[in-house]
Design a protein around this motif. Structure first.
Motif, PDB file in Angstrom:
ATOM      1  N   CYS A  87     -75.083  32.699  87.089  1.00 35.10           N
ATOM      2  CA  CYS A  87     -76.353  33.120  87.672  1.00 35.10           C
ATOM      3  C   CYS A  87     -77.109  31.886  88.170  1.00 35.10           C
ATOM      4  O   CYS A  87     -77.258  30.907  87.425  1.00 35.10           O
ATOM      5  N   VAL A  88     -77.593  31.940  89.401  1.00 37.97           N
ATOM      6  CA  VAL A  88     -78.321  30.800  89.955  1.00 37.97           C
ATOM      7  C   VAL A  88     -79.728  30.686  89.365  1.00 37.97           C
ATOM      8  O   VAL A  88     -80.347  29.629  89.463  1.00 37.97           O
ATOM      9  N   ALA A  89     -80.211  31.753  88.728  1.00 32.23           N
ATOM     10  CA  ALA A  89     -81.557  31.726  88.146  1.00 32.23           C
ATOM     11  C   ALA A  89     -81.537  31.234  86.701  1.00 32.23           C
ATOM     12  O   ALA A  89     -82.224  30.276  86.352  1.00 32.23           O
ATOM     13  N   CYS A  90     -80.745  31.872  85.861  1.00 34.83           N
ATOM     14  CA  CYS A  90     -80.759  31.533  84.429  1.00 34.83           C
ATOM     15  C   CYS A  90     -79.559  30.677  84.014  1.00 34.83           C
ATOM     16  O   CYS A  90     -79.498  30.212  82.878  1.00 34.83           O
ATOM     17  N   GLU A  91     -78.603  30.509  84.929  1.00 31.72           N
ATOM     18  CA  GLU A  91     -77.410  29.692  84.709  1.00 31.72           C
ATOM     19  C   GLU A  91     -76.469  30.225  83.626  1.00 31.72           C
ATOM     20  O   GLU A  91     -75.618  29.506  83.127  1.00 31.72           O
TER      21      GLU A  91
ATOM     22  N   LEU B 198     -67.474  44.429  90.667  1.00 30.65           N
ATOM     23  CA  LEU B 198     -68.197  45.402  91.491  1.00 30.65           C
ATOM     24  C   LEU B 198     -68.878  44.745  92.680  1.00 30.65           C
ATOM     25  O   LEU B 198     -68.912  45.299  93.774  1.00 30.65           O
ATOM     26  N   VAL B 199     -69.460  43.565  92.443  1.00 30.16           N
ATOM     27  CA  VAL B 199     -70.200  42.844  93.478  1.00 30.16           C
ATOM     28  C   VAL B 199     -69.724  41.386  93.444  1.00 30.16           C
ATOM     29  O   VAL B 199     -70.378  40.529  92.864  1.00 30.16           O
ATOM     30  N   PRO B 200     -68.569  41.115  94.052  1.00 38.39           N
ATOM     31  CA  PRO B 200     -67.989  39.772  93.922  1.00 38.39           C
ATOM     32  C   PRO B 200     -68.846  38.668  94.532  1.00 38.39           C
ATOM     33  O   PRO B 200     -68.674  37.509  94.209  1.00 38.39           O
ATOM     34  N   GLU B 201     -69.794  39.026  95.380  1.00 39.63           N
ATOM     35  CA  GLU B 201     -70.672  38.031  95.985  1.00 39.63           C
ATOM     36  C   GLU B 201     -71.963  37.834  95.192  1.00 39.63           C
ATOM     37  O   GLU B 201     -72.860  37.101  95.609  1.00 39.63           O
ATOM     38  N   ALA B 202     -72.041  38.443  94.011  1.00 44.73           N
ATOM     39  CA  ALA B 202     -73.251  38.364  93.191  1.00 44.73           C
ATOM     40  C   ALA B 202     -73.559  36.912  92.827  1.00 44.73           C
ATOM     41  O   ALA B 202     -72.674  36.153  92.448  1.00 44.73           O
ATOM     42  N   THR B 203     -74.835  36.565  92.945  1.00 39.50           N
ATOM     43  CA  THR B 203     -75.280  35.221  92.569  1.00 39.50           C
ATOM     44  C   THR B 203     -76.240  35.271  91.383  1.00 39.50           C
ATOM     45  O   THR B 203     -76.662  34.231  90.900  1.00 39.50           O
ATOM     46  N   HIS B 204     -76.590  36.485  90.967  1.00 42.30           N
ATOM     47  CA  HIS B 204     -77.512  36.670  89.846  1.00 42.30           C
ATOM     48  C   HIS B 204     -76.909  37.637  88.840  1.00 42.30           C
ATOM     49  O   HIS B 204     -76.219  38.597  89.220  1.00 42.30           O
ATOM     50  N   CYS B 205     -77.210  37.411  87.573  1.00 39.48           N
ATOM     51  CA  CYS B 205     -76.832  38.380  86.539  1.00 39.48           C
ATOM     52  C   CYS B 205     -77.710  39.612  86.710  1.00 39.48           C
ATOM     53  O   CYS B 205     -78.690  39.600  87.462  1.00 39.48           O
ATOM     54  N   VAL B 206     -77.393  40.677  86.003  1.00 40.58           N
ATOM     55  CA  VAL B 206     -78.153  41.922  86.144  1.00 40.58           C
ATOM     56  C   VAL B 206     -79.618  41.715  85.760  1.00 40.58           C
ATOM     57  O   VAL B 206     -80.523  42.190  86.466  1.00 40.58           O
ATOM     58  N   ALA B 207     -79.874  41.005  84.686  1.00 44.24           N
ATOM     59  CA  ALA B 207     -81.253  40.808  84.235  1.00 44.24           C
ATOM     60  C   ALA B 207     -82.082  40.074  85.284  1.00 44.24           C
ATOM     61  O   ALA B 207     -83.201  40.483  85.605  1.00 44.24           O
TER      62      ALA B 207
END
Length: 115
Positions: free
Chosen positions: A85-89, A99-108
């Motif tokens: 995650c780019v926010a919380c690391e 499901l979302v291979p381009e995801a840059t953030h965790c669900v939270a």
């Protein structure tokens, strides 16, 4: 993330990218209205032609944006930073990346962006 999971995600990214590019080509070919707004007969035909064109354009823009995100993810899938995650690391769960291979953030963190 294991090397096998990373390879699986790389294949998924490649496959999704190819599929979206094909869909974009089909969408762009299919959004050309049978009746153009300038040559439409009657007000309803003109409105329908304009709505159809706008829907097709919006769909194409959404596909192009996702293609861009997938291409960026494919470029970094081999990097150690991919999957974090780019926010919380924290690591993004593998199920989310499948499901979302381009995801840059965790669900939270992603849900904190929701209105």
């Amino acid at each position: 993330m294991t090397p096998q999971q990373r390879q699986e995600l790389k294949q998924l990214l490649t496959s999704e990218l190819a599929t979206l590019k094909e869909e974009l080509t089909a969408t762009e070919d299919g959004t050309k209205p049978a009746v153009t707004p300038d040559s439409a007969i009657g007000r309803i035909s003109r409105v329908e032609a304009m709505q159809s064109r706008h829907i097709g354009e919006a769909s194409a823009r959404a596909r192009k944006a996702r293609i861009s995100r997938l291409a960026q993810a494919l470029d970094i899938v081999e990097d150690d930073d991919y999957g974090y995650c780019v926010a919380c690391e924290e690591p993004i769960p593998i199920a989310r990346l499948r499901l979302v291979p381009e995801a840059t953030h965790c669900v939270a963190c992603a849900s904190s962006f929701e209105p």
